[in-house]
Design an enzyme around this catalytic site. Structure first.
Site, PDB file in Angstrom:
ATOM      1  N   GLU A   1      61.594 -45.469 -31.059  1.00  0.00           N
ATOM      2  CA  GLU A   1      61.461 -44.305 -31.997  1.00  0.00           C
ATOM      3  C   GLU A   1      61.209 -43.039 -31.259  1.00  0.00           C
ATOM      4  O   GLU A   1      60.880 -42.811 -30.263  1.00  0.00           O
ATOM      5  CB  GLU A   1      60.108 -44.839 -33.036  1.00  0.00           C
ATOM      6  CG  GLU A   1      58.879 -45.079 -32.317  1.00  0.00           C
ATOM      7  CD  GLU A   1      57.795 -45.726 -33.121  1.00  0.00           C
ATOM      8  OE1 GLU A   1      57.468 -45.357 -34.111  1.00  0.00           O
ATOM      9  OE2 GLU A   1      57.258 -46.909 -32.580  1.00  0.00           O
TER      10      GLU A   1
ATOM     11  N   ASP B   1      60.378 -51.013 -28.495  1.00  0.00           N
ATOM     12  CA  ASP B   1      59.873 -50.125 -29.484  1.00  0.00           C
ATOM     13  C   ASP B   1      60.699 -48.799 -29.149  1.00  0.00           C
ATOM     14  O   ASP B   1      60.350 -48.106 -28.489  1.00  0.00           O
ATOM     15  CB  ASP B   1      58.252 -50.195 -29.241  1.00  0.00           C
ATOM     16  CG  ASP B   1      57.928 -48.923 -30.574  1.00  0.00           C
ATOM     17  OD1 ASP B   1      58.764 -48.385 -31.208  1.00  0.00           O
ATOM     18  OD2 ASP B   1      56.647 -49.022 -30.740  1.00  0.00           O
TER      19      ASP B   1
ATOM     20  N   ASP C   1      51.281 -56.606 -35.549  1.00  0.00           N
ATOM     21  CA  ASP C   1      51.226 -55.968 -34.064  1.00  0.00           C
ATOM     22  C   ASP C   1      50.252 -55.173 -33.997  1.00  0.00           C
ATOM     23  O   ASP C   1      49.317 -54.230 -34.681  1.00  0.00           O
ATOM     24  CB  ASP C   1      52.600 -55.242 -34.145  1.00  0.00           C
ATOM     25  CG  ASP C   1      52.596 -54.288 -35.576  1.00  0.00           C
ATOM     26  OD1 ASP C   1      52.277 -52.942 -35.171  1.00  0.00           O
ATOM     27  OD2 ASP C   1      52.917 -54.538 -36.495  1.00  0.00           O
TER      28      ASP C   1
END
Length: 259
Positions: free
Chosen positions: A144, A142, A57
């Site tokens: 987080e 994503d 990534d």
């Protein structure tokens, strides 16, 4: 072999017209590390090198990537940062996905979620900047905590978090025709996601232990196991991930999500 069955079940169940019997599971014979790691961890028996399908990534911080060298090194997939919040576009996104596509590395864009703007504002921004042609694999959310963000460190309650995530993912699925993958970290998952989003593929970060020892009651499709790998064609260090299945599993899964 039984140790790997739980990680593969969600993949099998979500493959259209495919049952668990269509999978040949990961072999448990030891596989030598494919990439040097500048800060290797002792994962014990369940180390990531038992999984043969590896990927990267990347974002603008990886700089001038030589994509053919990356492919020749054995990289099977690439998650490429696209957007962040409601107004940030990674400056290398369009270059990276075009070059990954040119050398034949299956790839997917990812969006870094903020909680200082609405799900619709962020979905609008992603859709405006990420063409359908930019993904072989499903888009990635994503999710987080933004502890070091200079602009947004908000931490909503778990219900709000899940509501924002669901709205964002619903928008992307409706537009791109692919159900998003959820990337998450240990603390964010513990605070918000345990027991939820079971019909989604998960990409989990776990750099010191196997995911089964870290993520409560969670099956997973991708495991990010280090951020200090050396990959030919990428200057500096980068993240490495593994897919929870054999090369044959991988080929079937890519075929199933690429339509």
């Amino acid at each position: 072999m039984r140790r790997f069955i739980p990680a593969l079940l969600p993949l099998a169940m979500l493959l259209t017209g495919c049952t668990t019997g269509a999978y040949d599971l990961v072999e448990t014979a030891a596989i030598a590390p494919r990439y040097e790691d500048k800060d290797p961890q002792d994962f014990g028996y369940n180390h990531p090198h038992r999984y043969p399908v590896h990927g990267i990534d990347v974002s603008k911080w990886q700089g001038d990537i030589q994509w053919q060298k990356v492919k020749d090194s054995g990289v099977s997939f690439a998650f490429i940062k696209a957007t962040e919040g409601k107004d940030r576009l990674d400056s290398r996104f369009h270059e990276y996905w075009q070059r990954a596509n040119a050398v034949g590395i299956p790839h997917a864009p990812y969006h870094f979620l903020y909680f200082c703007s609405t799900a619709d504002e962020q979905a609008d921004w992603f859709i405006r900047n990420v063409p359908k042609a930019s993904m072989d694999l499903p888009p990635v959310l994503d999710a987080e905590w933004n502890g070091h963000s200079p602009t947004c460190r908000k931490r909503p309650d778990p219900e709000t978090v899940r509501r924002v995530m669901q709205r964002f993912m619903d928008r992307l699925e409706a537009h791109y025709g692919k159900r998003p993958i959820i990337y998450t970290s240990v603390d964010f998952h513990r605070d918000n996601l345990v027991g939820h989003f079971r019909n989604y593929h998960f990409w989990v970060r776990s750099v010191a232990a196997h995911p089964k020892d870290i993520y409560a009651d969670r099956t997973w499709a991708f495991w990010q196991y280090t951020s200090t790998a050396v990959v030919p064609g990428i200057p500096g260090l980068t993240d490495i991930n593994v897919f929870a299945g054999s090369p044959k599993n991988w080929q079937k899964w890519v075929a199933s999500v690429s339509n």
